[in-house]
Structures are given as structure tokens and as C-alpha cells.
Design an enzyme around this catalytic site. Sequence first.
Site, PDB file in Angstrom:
ATOM      1  N   LYS A   1     -29.344  33.191 -60.504  1.00 26.20           N
ATOM      2  CA  LYS A   1     -30.142  34.333 -60.983  1.00 26.20           C
ATOM      3  C   LYS A   1     -30.443  34.159 -62.468  1.00 26.20           C
ATOM      4  O   LYS A   1     -31.543  34.399 -62.914  1.00 26.20           O
ATOM      5  CB  LYS A   1     -29.442  35.673 -60.747  1.00 26.20           C
ATOM      6  CG  LYS A   1     -30.346  36.834 -61.199  1.00 26.20           C
ATOM      7  CD  LYS A   1     -29.736  38.174 -60.953  1.00 26.20           C
ATOM      8  CE  LYS A   1     -28.648  38.496 -61.914  1.00 26.20           C
ATOM      9  NZ  LYS A   1     -29.129  38.685 -63.313  1.00 26.20           N
ATOM     10  N   ASP A   2     -29.412  33.716 -63.206  1.00 31.18           N
ATOM     11  CA  ASP A   2     -29.598  33.419 -64.632  1.00 31.18           C
ATOM     12  C   ASP A   2     -30.056  31.961 -64.733  1.00 31.18           C
ATOM     13  O   ASP A   2     -29.313  31.085 -65.195  1.00 31.18           O
ATOM     14  CB  ASP A   2     -28.299  33.662 -65.383  1.00 31.18           C
ATOM     15  CG  ASP A   2     -27.909  35.121 -65.327  1.00 31.18           C
ATOM     16  OD1 ASP A   2     -28.612  35.941 -65.918  1.00 31.18           O
ATOM     17  OD2 ASP A   2     -26.928  35.443 -64.634  1.00 31.18           O
TER      18      ASP A   2
ATOM     19  N   GLN B   1     -30.103  30.323 -68.124  1.00 27.87           N
ATOM     20  CA  GLN B   1     -28.736  30.066 -68.587  1.00 27.87           C
ATOM     21  C   GLN B   1     -28.207  28.769 -67.961  1.00 27.87           C
ATOM     22  O   GLN B   1     -27.598  27.939 -68.636  1.00 27.87           O
ATOM     23  CB  GLN B   1     -27.848  31.242 -68.208  1.00 27.87           C
ATOM     24  CG  GLN B   1     -26.366  30.990 -68.390  1.00 27.87           C
ATOM     25  CD  GLN B   1     -25.551  32.249 -68.216  1.00 27.87           C
ATOM     26  OE1 GLN B   1     -25.465  33.050 -69.126  1.00 27.87           O
ATOM     27  NE2 GLN B   1     -24.935  32.437 -67.062  1.00 27.87           N
TER      28      GLN B   1
ATOM     29  N   ARG C   1     -25.795  44.733 -63.998  1.00 28.57           N
ATOM     30  CA  ARG C   1     -26.645  45.718 -64.691  1.00 28.57           C
ATOM     31  C   ARG C   1     -27.378  46.640 -63.721  1.00 28.57           C
ATOM     32  O   ARG C   1     -27.922  47.660 -64.155  1.00 28.57           O
ATOM     33  CB  ARG C   1     -27.643  45.010 -65.612  1.00 28.57           C
ATOM     34  CG  ARG C   1     -26.955  44.404 -66.834  1.00 28.57           C
ATOM     35  CD  ARG C   1     -27.945  43.914 -67.872  1.00 28.57           C
ATOM     36  NE  ARG C   1     -27.301  43.632 -69.134  1.00 28.57           N
ATOM     37  CZ  ARG C   1     -26.942  42.410 -69.568  1.00 28.57           C
ATOM     38  NH1 ARG C   1     -27.164  41.355 -68.825  1.00 28.57           N
ATOM     39  NH2 ARG C   1     -26.362  42.261 -70.747  1.00 28.57           N
TER      40      ARG C   1
ATOM     41  N   HIS D   1     -20.770  37.363 -57.508  1.00 27.55           N
ATOM     42  CA  HIS D   1     -19.612  36.760 -58.181  1.00 27.55           C
ATOM     43  C   HIS D   1     -18.621  36.193 -57.155  1.00 27.55           C
ATOM     44  O   HIS D   1     -18.073  35.112 -57.342  1.00 27.55           O
ATOM     45  CB  HIS D   1     -18.852  37.820 -58.992  1.00 27.55           C
ATOM     46  CG  HIS D   1     -19.584  38.324 -60.197  1.00 27.55           C
ATOM     47  ND1 HIS D   1     -20.058  39.606 -60.297  1.00 27.55           N
ATOM     48  CD2 HIS D   1     -19.903  37.718 -61.373  1.00 27.55           C
ATOM     49  CE1 HIS D   1     -20.630  39.775 -61.477  1.00 27.55           C
ATOM     50  NE2 HIS D   1     -20.569  38.654 -62.139  1.00 27.55           N
TER      51      HIS D   1
END
Length: 286
Positions: free
Chosen positions: A149-150, A153, A187, A37
Site C-alpha cells: 500500500k505504501d 515507501q 488511518r 499487518h
Amino acid sequence: MEILTTTAEMMRWSANMQAARMRVALVPTMGFFHAGHISLMEMASQKADQVVVSLFVNPAQFGPGEDLTSYPQAFERDVAQARQAGVAVLFCPEPAEMYPPGFQTSVVVAGISQKLCGKSRPHHFGGVTTVVSKLFNLVRPHYAVFGEKDFQQLAVIRRLVVDLNIQVEIIGHHLVREKDGLAMSSRNAYLDRDERQQALCLWHGLQAARQHAMAGERRSAEIIKIVRDVISQHESCAIEYVEIINKDTLESRAIIDEDVILALAVRIGRTRLIDNGCLLHGEDHV
Ligand code: PAF
């Protein structure tokens, strides 16, 4: 750093920035920040005059029985890290602020939302594209930064902004890994010590795939089998999917070339992890 909690405050701030001709970058997040992030925030601040980070655990993108109520949170730590990263605004609305009584709209990108993760999480990307559309309208950013990573998305959001002519430049930031190769994810906090060790099977599977592809194997089916074998050695790891896909369309590819990535989703105990990577050139940002 300002902490804004209402849509009215957020829109007022954005209008002021527009009037002052400031360039704004948005980093949408669900909080519980890690180094991945922070690198999104750093990239955003290289692009724009002002960085807005949204911190909103979006109920609309969680299915029944998923981890909405247990999603990890560390608000004070997130605030300190965002401030340290030079963020101008942390936008952290309550669910009722984003979805007030009477809310009825959803924004759905058909097609690519239904592949890969969309098969086991059929409403997930609809929840993501609805909230991201709202964030774009509230913040009116010139840039929005998302992690690779996503990967799906990111592809869905790129499709969204093209299809709806949303005037924002979407920037993908490379996946960030722990020293031992595990892809950083909020997660990962769910994993106990043994599961954390087993979770490395995603990275080991990807590495094995790369080695074989670089040694000349071009048949996707063979590479997928190798990855499945690596993961299946771990009793508590259940494969959801291992696919080799075109990185723009997310269509399956039978033959490996420069335009494919390996994408995988694996459940380690009750934790669902995803990972991805190119096969013919490493992206080892470990
Ligand atoms: O990637 C995430 O954390 C979320 O899906 C996002 C983009 C913040 C939307 O809720």
C-alpha cells in the site's frame, strides 16, 4: 512473546539469534494493527525462524501539523494480536530511546523520496529511512516485510538497501483491502461514517482506470482524467495526486504498459489516504 523496549535489549537478542544461526524477519510497524499487518507477520513467519515486529510511532516521519499526536493506538490489542500471530519479539521503544539527546544523523534517499507523497511531505521519507536503518542495525534481520500500500515507501527502502549495501532481503506484501475495496490503513480509523463511504472513491477510481485500460485505453492522461472525475464527484475529497508511474523507478509514464501502476493520494476531510494498483491485471486481494 518478548516485549523489548530498549535498543540494548534488542541488540542483545539479535546477537543471540545470530549465534544460534536463527533466521530473523522484521516487520516494521507503527501499531494499531489490522488484517494487513497480520498478513505481513504471517509472511514473515513463513520466511524466517523468528519474527520481530517493531511498534514505534516514529516522530521523525511526521511533518508539522500532521497526525503524530493523534495517531491511533491500541497497545494491549496489538500485543494480543502479535502474540496470536506467533511473533517472537515486539520491539516498542519510546522516542527518547530511538532518538536520545545528541542524535544528529539522518539517512535520506534523494530522488524517489521527493516524488508523489514526497511533494506534500518533504521530510517524510527521510524520517522513514532513518528509523528503518536504525531498525535494521538493531535487529539485523535476514528479511524485512513491508506492505505494498505504501508503494513509494517500499521503493525508497529497496533503493536504501541497494545503495548502502544493507544485507537484508526486502519483501513486498500485496495491499490488503476491506470487503468493499477500501485499502486497509490504520488511518481509516479517523474516518466518520460519511467519510468512510466517500473514501471508496479511491477504489472506484482505480477500478474505473482498470476497466478503461483493459478495454484498450493506453493514454495515461485519459485514464488520469477518468480517475479525477470519479473522485471529484465527492465534495469532501481533495485530490493530492493521481499519477501513472513505472513501478520500479516511479517515473511518470505517458503510455500504459505492464510495468506501470496507478498511484493516488486523496484527502477525505482531514484524513489523507493513499492507494495504488496495476492497470492491466487486477490485484484484487479483497
Ligand atoms: O509503514 C510504516 O508503518 C512506517 O512508515 C514504518 C515503515 C514502520 C517506519 O516508521
